[in-house]
Design a protein around this motif. Sequence first.
Motif, PDB file in Angstrom:
ATOM      1  N   THR A 209      -3.687  21.403  36.373  1.00 28.52           N
ATOM      2  CA  THR A 209      -3.244  22.588  37.105  1.00 28.52           C
ATOM      3  C   THR A 209      -2.430  22.181  38.334  1.00 28.52           C
ATOM      4  OG1 THR A 209      -5.221  23.766  36.392  1.00 28.52           O
ATOM      5  CG2 THR A 209      -4.017  24.693  38.248  1.00 28.52           C
ATOM      6  N   GLY A 210      -2.954  21.200  39.078  1.00 27.39           N
ATOM      7  CA  GLY A 210      -2.238  20.725  40.270  1.00 27.39           C
ATOM      8  C   GLY A 210      -0.854  20.206  39.927  1.00 27.39           C
TER       9      GLY A 210
ATOM     10  N   ILE B 128      -0.022  22.014  50.468  1.00 25.44           N
ATOM     11  CA  ILE B 128      -0.564  20.692  50.140  1.00 25.44           C
ATOM     12  C   ILE B 128      -1.515  20.840  48.967  1.00 25.44           C
ATOM     13  CG2 ILE B 128      -2.195  18.927  50.905  1.00 25.44           C
ATOM     14  CD1 ILE B 128      -0.661  18.401  53.120  1.00 25.44           C
ATOM     15  N   ILE B 129      -1.330  20.000  47.972  1.00 24.94           N
ATOM     16  CA  ILE B 129      -2.275  19.960  46.856  1.00 24.94           C
ATOM     17  C   ILE B 129      -3.031  18.645  46.988  1.00 24.94           C
ATOM     18  CG2 ILE B 129      -2.544  19.962  44.353  1.00 24.94           C
ATOM     19  CD1 ILE B 129       0.155  21.450  44.222  1.00 24.94           C
ATOM     20  N   ALA B 130      -4.318  18.739  47.262  1.00 23.54           N
ATOM     21  CA  ALA B 130      -5.113  17.528  47.473  1.00 23.54           C
ATOM     22  C   ALA B 130      -6.064  17.363  46.297  1.00 23.54           C
ATOM     23  CB  ALA B 130      -5.883  17.633  48.787  1.00 23.54           C
ATOM     24  N   ASP B 131      -5.833  16.339  45.477  1.00 23.97           N
ATOM     25  CA  ASP B 131      -6.624  16.126  44.257  1.00 23.97           C
ATOM     26  C   ASP B 131      -7.692  15.065  44.516  1.00 23.97           C
ATOM     27  OD1 ASP B 131      -7.628  15.897  41.706  1.00 23.97           O
ATOM     28  OD2 ASP B 131      -5.698  15.527  40.732  1.00 23.97           O
TER      29      ASP B 131
ATOM     30  N   LEU C 255      -7.467  22.533  47.254  1.00 25.23           N
ATOM     31  CA  LEU C 255      -8.348  21.371  47.288  1.00 25.23           C
ATOM     32  C   LEU C 255      -9.027  21.250  45.929  1.00 25.23           C
ATOM     33  CD1 LEU C 255      -9.752  19.087  48.813  1.00 25.23           C
ATOM     34  CD2 LEU C 255     -11.433  20.756  49.604  1.00 25.23           C
ATOM     35  N   ILE C 256      -8.688  20.180  45.225  1.00 29.64           N
ATOM     36  CA  ILE C 256      -9.242  19.957  43.892  1.00 29.64           C
ATOM     37  C   ILE C 256     -10.387  18.963  44.001  1.00 29.64           C
ATOM     38  CG2 ILE C 256      -8.762  18.939  41.629  1.00 29.64           C
ATOM     39  CD1 ILE C 256      -5.861  19.865  41.978  1.00 29.64           C
ATOM     40  N   THR C 257     -11.554  19.330  43.522  1.00 28.40           N
ATOM     41  CA  THR C 257     -12.662  18.378  43.563  1.00 28.40           C
ATOM     42  C   THR C 257     -13.760  18.801  42.609  1.00 28.40           C
ATOM     43  OG1 THR C 257     -14.462  17.497  44.919  1.00 28.40           O
ATOM     44  CG2 THR C 257     -13.552  19.575  45.603  1.00 28.40           C
ATOM     45  N   HIS C 258     -14.598  17.867  42.225  1.00 30.61           N
ATOM     46  CA  HIS C 258     -15.739  18.225  41.396  1.00 30.61           C
ATOM     47  C   HIS C 258     -16.939  18.513  42.293  1.00 30.61           C
ATOM     48  CE1 HIS C 258     -16.331  14.066  42.408  1.00 30.61           C
ATOM     49  NE2 HIS C 258     -17.608  14.316  42.272  1.00 30.61           N
TER      50      HIS C 258
END
Lengths: 338, 338
Positions: free
Chosen positions: A50-51, A176-179, A210-213
């Motif tokens: 997606t990011g 900002i896309i932070a993976d 903010l992408i995170t598990h």
Amino acid sequence: MGHLLEVNGLEVKFALRFGDLTAIDGISFTLDKKEKLGLVGESGAGKSVTGFAVINLISKPGFISGGSIRFEEHELNRLPEEKMRSIRGNRISMIFQDPMMTLNPVLTIGTQMIETVLAHRDASKSDARDIALEKLRKVYIPSPEKRLEQYPHELSGGMRQRIVIAIALLTNPALIIADEPTTALDVTIQAGIMELLSQLCETENMGMILITHDLAVVSQVTQRIAVMYAGRIIETGPSDYIVNCPRHPYTIGLINSLPGARKAGSRLTQIPGMMPNLTAIPPGCAFHPRCRLQEPVCKKSRPALEPVSAPEHFAACHQVDKTVDQDKLLNLLNEDNQ
Amino acid sequence: MAEQTALLELVNVVKHFDISGTFLDQITFKAGRITRNRTIVRAVNGISFSIQRGETLSIVGESGCGKSTLARTVLGLYPPNSGRILYGAKRIDNLSSQAMLAYRSKMQMIFQDPYASLNPRMTVKRTLEEPVKYHNKGIGASAVEEKVSEVMRLVGVDPKWAERYPHEFSGGQRQRISIARALMVDPEFVVADEPVSALDVSIQAQILNLLMDAQEQRKLTYLFITHDLSVVRHISTRVAVMYLGMLCELAPAKEIFSTPRHPYTKALLSAVPKLGAKDPNYIRLNGEVPTPINLPPGCVFHGRCNYADKRCKTEIPITTKLSEPTRVACHRVEEGKL
Ligand SMILES: Nc1ncnc2c1ncn2[C@@H]1O[C@H](COP(=O)(O)OP(=O)(O)OP(=O)(O)O)[C@@H](O)[C@H]1O
Ligand SMILES: Nc1ncnc2c1ncn2[C@@H]1O[C@H](COP(=O)(O)OP(=O)(O)OP(=O)(O)O)[C@@H](O)[C@H]1O
Ligand code: SF4
Ligand SMILES: [Mg+2]
Ligand SMILES: [Mg+2]
């Protein structure tokens, strides 16, 4: 005024020998300036894809097969590559889990930062250096002049990630896309980086995905959370609601399987089975084989995101009415685990 | 008293790595004189504690603080530079490999990465059979087979899958198989080094439940290593906090989470992300973790500590017993000022 970013019905496929696999299956969300949106889910849910899709950087055999991505009045997946590249470099920055995805090991920090500035705007070398120093100060790098002379390997992991953030800021991006920016870092360093990113969204007027598990991390940082499962957003809403009164059985299961959720030493609530592989996404609700609440309709028709009790809170589940009483539900879930 | 019945006891265990390279690499010419420089990584610097039968002792601390090195030293995979390791009151750190064999089956290890620790060319059956045959020469084929299916059922992998290879399993299933392998030889003591760190939370809950069940059924004693403090809180009897190869604090799990005493423990716990906590207030530390190649004098933590004074810079704090089970290595705590 429109949103900073508006993603509608986004679809990403991978063209493989035996046919196309759908990795992202019609997801939609919006983001405003200064807003932080958390994209959470387990490994393989489609967060990174997606990011990458938002910045139109899906590499072959992947491709965007449907939907629209509007960013600052541009329709991103219809832009010619050249125009896209300028937006990607200037208006949207991406931060990855591994700082070395961004940093070049054989160049000094100074060279990398100055070159980035010069590539994006007309400036003298000394102006570029000043801009680099200004950004290093913004991310609280001690003795920034000295850092300009150093190579990435001379810095700690946390320091490298700060440098990457400083580089991301060089072009004054709006998004900002932070993976998984802190997944490889220790908690004490993670806390500092998350605080920094949050603060920068305010001061620099940026939106952040903010992408995170890690649900706990997003719940502390973002105003809104979207939970992904097998390439779809299955629940989205204000972070407080997602954390305190989740409505999708998967989100409920996820939150309750966290070791902090139950009394120390007791059995954890586990979700049976695991997330399906892209080649075998179940029909109807993709979660149904693991779901305690499934009914025949769940196998047949795909549930759409529908509003639930709280404003701006949506869940995609046919049985969502049954998740109002969470205590009862938890008893059910735990019975299964005995 | 309790120390007498300890299953395992460590007394001043030191493990250093010499990474100077060859003799020629070590020689430098300076001011007309030849000097020899050695580079020593001081990974573990005088650790003492004991583990009681049936308990779970967790070791926590940030990356590089020496957790894995300590675990491997305990298991005899690295010889300690000095200190003693006793198993059931017998010294095991100076045994010949022949004499160590008797302990190898009593002490087993589970690793973080089940992919790397399983042989990709061996079926599950062979992977599981091997340790049994090795430690029980002359055991009959049917007894082995029975044992394999018993343990596979215990860890929740269908014995029908015994002829499959590791790549045919998911990450969570592979971790079940490596747990099965450790349990095949009926160990008393299991060292688990980040056994759930690579897994998604819903799978992590399954594995933690499995480890807790196995402990209960087989009266296992665990040395559990992880950087995930919410996992630690859930499963531990006692917790040891390490920093730069030293023990800062050792206390019952409940105590350490409710009233951490050492300044480092306090900072570490404050940085743990908590679900739904807005504006988390974490304790900011000065500077960065020094390398174990140049250990700071005095308290190894003094450069980052918010309470350090003169004594901290010169004198190494020893672990003092506070209220009985709690031990803390900090001058200021010992002086009653913290
Ligand atoms: N180049 C590719 N070819 C085929 N499938 C791919 C490719 N890249 C990603 N995928 C698939 O797309 C799905 C989504 O992957 P993605 O990397 O977005 O997951 P994620 O949610 O970021 O997971 P993680 O937490 O592990 O980073 C996965 O099933 C993955 O296997
Ligand atoms: N075989 C080795 N040779 C040389 N140095 C080593 C060796 N093994 C570990 N070290 C060093 O010893 C220190 C402690 O490492 P160790 O792997 O024990 O840390 P850890 O606490 O397990 O960290 P992590 O949380 O990252 O796994 C580190 O500085 C590491 O680089
Ligand atoms: S001994 Fe001193 S430096 Fe070390 S933790 Fe205690 S107060 Fe801080
Ligand atoms: Mg990813
Ligand atoms: Mg380790």
